[in-house]
Design an enzyme around this catalytic site. Structure first.
Site, PDB file in Angstrom:
ATOM      1  N   HIS A 230       1.854  -1.675   1.411  1.00 41.19           N
ATOM      2  CA  HIS A 230       0.901  -0.605   1.696  1.00 41.19           C
ATOM      3  C   HIS A 230       0.165  -0.258   0.413  1.00 41.19           C
ATOM      4  CE1 HIS A 230      -0.783   3.161   3.143  1.00 41.19           C
ATOM      5  NE2 HIS A 230      -0.581   2.657   4.341  1.00 41.19           N
TER       6      HIS A 230
ATOM      7  N   ASP B  49       3.636  -0.287  10.923  1.00 43.13           N
ATOM      8  CA  ASP B  49       3.188  -1.261  11.922  1.00 43.13           C
ATOM      9  C   ASP B  49       4.230  -2.322  12.227  1.00 43.13           C
ATOM     10  OD1 ASP B  49       0.837  -0.043  12.418  1.00 43.13           O
ATOM     11  OD2 ASP B  49      -0.262  -1.105  10.862  1.00 43.13           O
TER      12      ASP B  49
HETATM   13  N1  CMC Z   1       3.124 -10.160   1.978  1.00 40.03           N
HETATM   14  C1  CMC Z   1       3.221 -10.834   0.812  1.00 40.03           C
HETATM   15  N2  CMC Z   1       2.747 -10.425  -0.359  1.00 40.03           N
HETATM   16  C2  CMC Z   1       2.117  -9.238  -0.370  1.00 40.03           C
HETATM   17  C3  CMC Z   1       1.957  -8.468   0.789  1.00 40.03           C
HETATM   18  C4  CMC Z   1       2.489  -8.963   1.991  1.00 40.03           C
HETATM   19  N3  CMC Z   1       2.379  -8.275   3.142  1.00 40.03           N
HETATM   20  N4  CMC Z   1       1.288  -7.336   0.492  1.00 40.03           N
HETATM   21  C5  CMC Z   1       1.038  -7.393  -0.822  1.00 40.03           C
HETATM   22  N5  CMC Z   1       1.537  -8.557  -1.351  1.00 40.03           N
HETATM   23  C6  CMC Z   1       1.523  -8.965  -2.760  1.00 40.03           C
HETATM   24  C7  CMC Z   1       0.168  -9.492  -3.187  1.00 40.03           C
HETATM   25  O1  CMC Z   1       0.078 -10.892  -3.021  1.00 40.03           O
HETATM   26  C8  CMC Z   1       0.147  -9.080  -4.648  1.00 40.03           C
HETATM   27  O2  CMC Z   1       0.967  -9.971  -5.355  1.00 40.03           O
HETATM   28  P1  CMC Z   1       0.569 -10.405  -6.882  1.00 40.03           P
HETATM   29  O3  CMC Z   1       0.657  -9.133  -7.665  1.00 40.03           O
HETATM   30  O4  CMC Z   1       1.589 -11.425  -7.249  1.00 40.03           O
HETATM   31  O5  CMC Z   1      -0.824 -10.949  -6.811  1.00 40.03           O
HETATM   32  C9  CMC Z   1       0.849  -7.733  -4.660  1.00 40.03           C
HETATM   33  O6  CMC Z   1       1.757  -7.778  -3.535  1.00 40.03           O
HETATM   34  C10 CMC Z   1      -0.086  -6.534  -4.498  1.00 40.03           C
HETATM   35  O7  CMC Z   1      -0.889  -6.752  -3.344  1.00 40.03           O
HETATM   36  P2  CMC Z   1      -2.328  -6.155  -3.115  1.00 40.03           P
HETATM   37  O8  CMC Z   1      -3.058  -7.007  -2.150  1.00 40.03           O
HETATM   38  O9  CMC Z   1      -2.967  -5.878  -4.447  1.00 40.03           O
HETATM   39  O10 CMC Z   1      -1.981  -4.766  -2.469  1.00 40.03           O
HETATM   40  P3  CMC Z   1      -2.988  -3.824  -1.720  1.00 40.03           P
HETATM   41  O11 CMC Z   1      -2.537  -2.454  -2.008  1.00 40.03           O
HETATM   42  O12 CMC Z   1      -4.396  -4.162  -2.016  1.00 40.03           O
HETATM   43  O13 CMC Z   1      -2.752  -4.234  -0.192  1.00 40.03           O
HETATM   44  C11 CMC Z   1      -2.091  -4.200   2.076  1.00 40.03           C
HETATM   45  C12 CMC Z   1      -2.159  -3.409   0.757  1.00 40.03           C
HETATM   46  C13 CMC Z   1      -1.521  -3.267   3.172  1.00 40.03           C
HETATM   47  C14 CMC Z   1      -3.525  -4.638   2.495  1.00 40.03           C
HETATM   48  C15 CMC Z   1      -1.177  -5.429   1.884  1.00 40.03           C
HETATM   49  O14 CMC Z   1       0.103  -5.035   1.489  1.00 40.03           O
HETATM   50  C16 CMC Z   1      -1.132  -6.313   3.133  1.00 40.03           C
HETATM   51  O15 CMC Z   1      -1.999  -7.167   3.323  1.00 40.03           O
HETATM   52  N6  CMC Z   1      -0.063  -6.119   3.995  1.00 40.03           N
HETATM   53  C17 CMC Z   1       0.017  -6.828   5.245  1.00 40.03           C
HETATM   54  C18 CMC Z   1      -0.878  -6.176   6.270  1.00 40.03           C
HETATM   55  C19 CMC Z   1      -0.294  -4.881   6.785  1.00 40.03           C
HETATM   56  O16 CMC Z   1       0.872  -4.814   7.159  1.00 40.03           O
HETATM   57  N7  CMC Z   1      -1.145  -3.830   6.838  1.00 40.03           N
HETATM   58  C20 CMC Z   1      -0.773  -2.556   7.433  1.00 40.03           C
HETATM   59  C21 CMC Z   1      -0.834  -1.432   6.480  1.00 40.03           C
HETATM   60  S1  CMC Z   1      -0.026   0.011   7.186  1.00 40.03           S
HETATM   61  C22 CMC Z   1      -1.065   0.521   8.429  1.00 40.03           C
HETATM   62  C23 CMC Z   1      -2.302   1.140   7.951  1.00 40.03           C
HETATM   63  O17 CMC Z   1      -2.208   2.201   7.277  1.00 40.03           O
HETATM   64  O18 CMC Z   1      -3.377   0.603   8.264  1.00 40.03           O
END
Ligand code: CMC
Length: 437
Positions: A313, A371
């Site tokens: 998240h 989710d």
């Molecule tokens: N699986 C694997 N690796 C992940 C994931 C994941 N679900 N989420 C983040 N990472 C890794 C990412 O690759 C990065 O690694 P590194 O530092 O080695 O490059 C690190 O964790 C930080 O990730 P980020 O993309 O910078 O994090 P963010 O804050 O931009 O993304 C997110 C948040 C929710 C988009 C992401 O965690 C994600 O894509 N999760 C899966 C989709 C999901 O479940 N979304 C629902 C969110 S809750 C409902 C809502 O509020 O909408």
């Protein structure tokens, strides 16, 4: 918003004069540096794609402390609201700022239930869609179309019209989601029943047929109500910011909420519950629990774009408090329906355990989000996967409206207009077609 004694000073290494920027303090959370005069004073913009460090507004509705794993609606912890209140009370709280007393609740429920039917013409509009249309495509269209069906409540600047459009949206969203489902199934629409609870009425519109009586199962009714409470608002997330930006142009509330629905659809946001279930199906099809190790290796591989859906998240870096509550509901529902041994649920629980113990996820503070569990609950109670995000939209509608109302009432509100760092071609001359390379 209170001005701080402390000021921020921005200085430049090229000798340009430094400037002082005011700092404001909220009632909780980080202070903010006011950069509104930055461009006027320096000719420079700030650069913050994804709003990683930018507060786009001030708001008194929802507070999240991502490090503590805390979520408050109007100051009340989500853990207390989920246990002591129902969704109607939560809607009232989010919309009007205080929990209702018994009489206020009764009046609010009465108002909402007076608006549960939709204009009969809407079913003919719905008929223009393919039977297999994705419910979020249908919902985006139907919610947008409400501005044509309810033209007497589209003036965003009229408080009374905004209030009636809020009630209409809260009341009609379950009807529209259920209609999208029934259309998909080829079953007759079920008209709302106002003597049932908000969740119970939704269940009946989804799963009853005109052929027999339908009595909502109270465990499922409570589980759905909890899903609605947990999704009701989440401060300035992508869809809420979309609603605010859209409404900042002065468009009508239905159009702005339709924009929120469209944004929510994406798999990185509300579409994650659907994406999560599809991921479980894929692992299941590839061999189930025995293949989890291989799948996790793919998730950890920098060269693959595979993510563990339902994990991580942007704001919660400890745990998602909604996930904790949804996990509880998940087990209650699986117990009540005798589904603990279902292979898909076993797979989900194994995946949860492995990911929680894996260094990759621990180091990056990736925990299951709401989710992950809400998808499992919805699957267990018979909601088709393609409808998950539409149910999220139904629940989030109240948050979107409250945020929209708050923005319009804010004397500092302006049309949202971000700036850019331009990296394209400088000005050049158009050559006649024959001279172009
Ligand atoms: N699986 C694997 N690796 C992940 C994931 C994941 N679900 N989420 C983040 N990472 C890794 C990412 O690759 C990065 O690694 P590194 O530092 O080695 O490059 C690190 O964790 C930080 O990730 P980020 O993309 O910078 O994090 P963010 O804050 O931009 O993304 C997110 C948040 C929710 C988009 C992401 O965690 C994600 O894509 N999760 C899966 C989709 C999901 O479940 N979304 C629902 C969110 S809750 C409902 C809502 O509020 O909408």
């Amino acid at each position: 918003m209170k001005s701080s004694e402390v000021k921020a000073t921005l200085s430049f290494s090229d000798g340009s004069p430094s400037i002082e920027l005011p700092i404001y303090q909220g009632s909780a959370g980080p202070d903010v540096i006011d950069i509104r005069k930055l461009y006027g004073q320096t000719g420079k913009f700030t650069y913050d794609p994804g709003f990683l460090s930018t507060a786009s507004c001030n708001s008194a509705i929802t507070f999240i402390d991502g490090d503590k794993g805390e979520l408050l609606y109007r100051g009340y912890p989500i853990e207390q609201l989920a246990v002591q209140c129902d969704y109607m009370e939560t809607c009232y709280l989010i919309l009007y700022g205080e929990l209702p007393n018994a009489a206020q609740k009764q009046e609010f429920v009465r108002r909402v239930s007076q608006h549960t039917m939709v204009n009969e013409q809407m079913q003919f509009f719905l008929r223009g869609f393919r039977r297999d249309a994705h419910p979020m495509a249908v919902l985006t269209g139907l919610v947008g179309a409400m501005s044509a069906f309810y033209p007497d409540s589209i003036n965003l600047h009229d408080v009374a019209q905004r209030d009636i459009s809020a009630i209409r949206l809260i009341a009609k969203l379950p009807t529209l989601v259920a209609m999208a489902y029934k259309y998909n199934m080829g079953q007759p629409y079920m008209y709302p029943r106002n003597d049932l609870s908000y969740a119970g009425n939704f269940m009946r519109m989804m799963w009853a047929t005109p052929c027999e009586e339908y009595v909502p199962n109270p465990v499922i009714e409570r589980a759905l109500d909890r899903i609605f409470i947990l999704h009701a608002d989440h401060e300035q997330n992508a869809s809420t910011s979309t609603v605010r930006l859209c409404a900042s142009s002065g468009t009508n509330p239905f159009a702005a909420i339709a924009a929120g629905v469209a944004c929510l659809w994406g798999p990185a946001h509300g579409g994650a519950n659907e994406a999560c279930l599809n991921m479980l199906y894929e692992i299941e099809a590839a061999g189930g629990v025995a293949r989890i190790g291989e799948f996790i290796a793919k998730v950890k591989d920098k060269n693959s774009s595979v993510r563990l859906m339902g994990f991580g998240h942007r704001v919660y870096k400890n745990y998602d408090p909604r996930a904790k509550l949804m996990r509880e509901t998940c087990h209650e529902v699986l117990d009540a329906l005798g589904l603990h041994n279902d292979p898909l649920f076993k797979l989900a629980m194994t995946l949860e355990k492995i990911a929680l113990e894996d260094d990759y996820f621990i180091q990056r503070k990736l925990y299951p989000n709401v989710d992950f569990y809400s998808g499992i609950v919805q699957k267990a109670i018979g909601v088709p996967v393609s409808l998950f995000t539409a149910i999220f939209a139904l629940a989030r509608t109240v948050g979107w409206i409250a945020q929209l109302n708050e923005m319009i009432a804010d004397p500092e509100y302006k049309i949202g207009r971000p700036r850019q760092l331009f990296t394209g071609s400088p000005a050049r001359q158009v050559l006649p077609l024959a001279q172009r390379a």
